[in-house]
Design an enzyme around this catalytic site. Structure first.
Site, short mmCIF file in Angstrom:
data_model
loop_
_atom_site.label_atom_id
_atom_site.label_comp_id
_atom_site.label_asym_id
_atom_site.label_seq_id
_atom_site.Cartn_x
_atom_site.Cartn_y
_atom_site.Cartn_z
N LYS A 8 -36.01 -18.79 -13.69
CA LYS A 8 -35.71 -18.91 -14.99
C LYS A 8 -36.66 -18.36 -15.37
O LYS A 8 -38.00 -18.68 -15.02
CB LYS A 8 -35.41 -21.02 -14.81
CG LYS A 8 -36.75 -21.46 -14.90
CD LYS A 8 -37.02 -23.12 -14.78
CE LYS A 8 -38.03 -23.58 -14.46
NZ LYS A 8 -39.20 -23.47 -15.48
N HIS A 28 -45.36 -14.68 -1.67
CA HIS A 28 -45.12 -12.86 -2.54
C HIS A 28 -46.30 -12.61 -1.82
O HIS A 28 -46.09 -11.12 -2.10
CB HIS A 28 -44.92 -12.92 -4.30
CG HIS A 28 -43.49 -12.91 -4.50
ND1 HIS A 28 -43.01 -14.28 -4.21
CD2 HIS A 28 -42.59 -12.44 -5.54
CE1 HIS A 28 -41.36 -14.09 -5.06
NE2 HIS A 28 -41.70 -12.86 -5.34
#
Lengths: 209, 281
Positions: free
Chosen positions: A129, A64
């Protein structure tokens, strides 16, 4: 790409769900194709149980960071992110002849700081999650995107749904490299939909004593 | 004096790494199966089904239950009448970890430096090793591979003695609520009480090595374990934090005498993929 059709299977959820040999006898599984179309995204509602099939890309912390650096420098991303789904995962090495190792989701909020910029660039879905920050939810609403929860700690079973894997960027990062995955019936739940409804918020409320 | 070769120790640790990563022990699996029957939420039941299927699949295929094969935590009891030859103990333990993580296709997750050079060491070493010198001439090695998702949600607080039992309950419960879905519930909650700051943290981790569901032998602490488990399962967090009746599978408390001014409490959470293996050499 169009939605591949929603299969409604009207078996009530009781102990059958625990039948290991018959996990498809689940209620209300939506079959969804990735990358996601506008219709896909808007049809998905918080709490939908989904089998995702098609192509997704993996990325976690350092990938990222590098993608945002590339954008800052005006460079292309390593793949066309428009309509794509990112899976937050750092897999185990694949044991030959398996295409991919154990690969459950990692905790998503570590990616929050990078996410709005990618959503603005066309990212439509994320799999991970745990909860997301409010600013991520706001950006998801603005850009019409969806966040799927995969089942943390079920990485072996999830790896069965990966039919092909290839590294497309940042190979030096090992388990943190960006992989292009071809998946079939990857199980997940819509945790936050494009209207901002959040299962992490109202799910626990329903069961709080 | 009994003698043991360091290479024998490395071999044992390699096997332990593989066994723990692939094969969730029967006690944890049975506990999950039993608690699954009590789950009421639709998502919760679905998640329990997937978790059980995953355990079965990993064991049959000999692949990692979870991709986060963790930091390796080793608890090593060294008999004082045992002599280790052919190399040093710490080196032998790390050699076993190195081999296990290579031969088992397990993920290597250790950074060489926590701040200035977060470079992957490439072989999942060094392990975090707790040694204890005990009576006898045996060597007991226990491995607890610990994933980041649950470890990151650990907490520690130096309570005031006046905060007492209620302070402990509030702190443990708040720690679990703040962790939400991140540590991969249904979780096991390890609690260390007393000693010193470091001792409480150690005890919280050590509590996770107890066979799941066995109560603390002291009835006061066993009651506290029951009470906390009930309170945690009333939070509604549920499997994966998506809502449900089962947030924790067990609460294990370990305690130690402490200073007159202190009441340290540490909470170490473990995910449902609570991997553990041990061997006595």
């Amino acid at each position: 790409m169009d939605i591949t059709g929603i299969k409604q299977i009207s078996v009530s959820l009781s102990d059958e769900v625990l039948d290991l040999n018959d996990t498809h006898r689940m209620t209300k599984i939506k079959h969804v194709a990735a990358p996601l179309s506008d219709k896909n995204v808007l049809d998905l509602v918080c709490g939908d149980m989904v089998y995702l099939s098609g192509v997704i890309y993996t990325a976690r912390d350092v990938a990222h960071k590098r993608m945002l650096q590339a954008m800052d420098e005006g460079l292309d991303l390593p793949f066309d992110i428009n309509g794509q789904v990112l899976y937050y995962v750092g897999p185990c090495p694949a044991r030959p002849p398996r295409p991919f190792g154990s690969c459950g989701p990692t905790t998503s909020f570590r990616m929050d700081a990078y996410t709005p910029a990618l959503l603005d660039r066309g990212l439509r879905g994320m799999i991970g999650k745990g909860r997301r920050s409010q600013y991520v939810v706001d950006s998801m609403k603005k850009n019409a995107a969806v966040y799927f929860a995969a089942i943390g700690g079920a990485g072996a079973a999830i790896s069965r749904t990966v039919k092909k894997a290839e590294i497309v960027a940042y190979e030096d990062l090992g388990p943190e490299a960006v992989y292009k995955l071809e998946i079939v019936d990857f199980p997940c739940i819509v945790a936050i939909d494009s209207a901002g409804a959040d299962l992490y918020e109202f799910g626990p409320e329903l069961y709080r004593k | 004096m009994r003698e043991i070769q360091s290479s024998h120790i490395s071999d044992a640790v390699e096997r332990l790494c593989l066994k723990a990563a692939f094969d969730l022990g029967d006690p944890v699996e049975e506990r999950i199966r039993a608690f699954a029957k009590r789950e009421e939420s639709e998502f919760g039941k679905y998640i329990f089904g997937q978790i059980l299927e995953n355990i079965d699949y990993a064991r049959n295929e000999q692949i990692a239950i979870c991709q986060d094969t963790g930091s390796v935590i080793l608890f090593v009891d060294v008999g004082q009448d045992l002599h280790i030859s052919g190399g040093d103990l710490i080196g032998a333990l790390n050699e076993g970890v190195r081999r296990g993580y290579m031969s088992g296709y397990l993920r290597k997750s250790i950074c060489s430096d926590p701040v200035f050079d977060r470079k992957n060491t490439g072989d999942n070493t060094p392990a975090v090793i707790h040694t204890e010198i005990v009576a006898g001439d045996r060597l007991k090695i226990a491995i607890l591979p610990k994933g980041g998702g649950s470890e990151n949600m650990g907490t520690l607080k130096m309570l005031l003695p006046s905060q007492g039992l209620n302070g402990i309950k509030e702190f443990v419960l708040q720690s679990v609520i703040d962790a939400g879905g991140n540590p991969c519930p249904p979780i096991i909650v390890g609690v260390g009480i007393g000693g010193s700051m470091d001792k409480a943290a150690y005890l919280a981790k050590k509590a996770l090595t107890r066979e799941i569901g066995l109560p603390n032998p002291n009835p006061d602490y066993a009651n506290l374990e029951d009470e906390l488990l009930e309170a945690i399962n009333a939070t509604g967090i549920g499997p994966q934090g998506l809502g449900g009746r089962i947030t924790a599978l067990a609460v294990h408390i370990e305690y130690f005498p402490t200073h007159i001014t202190q009441l340290p409490v540490a909470v170490n959470l473990n995910c449902h993929a609570a991997r553990y293996a041990e061997i006595l050499l």
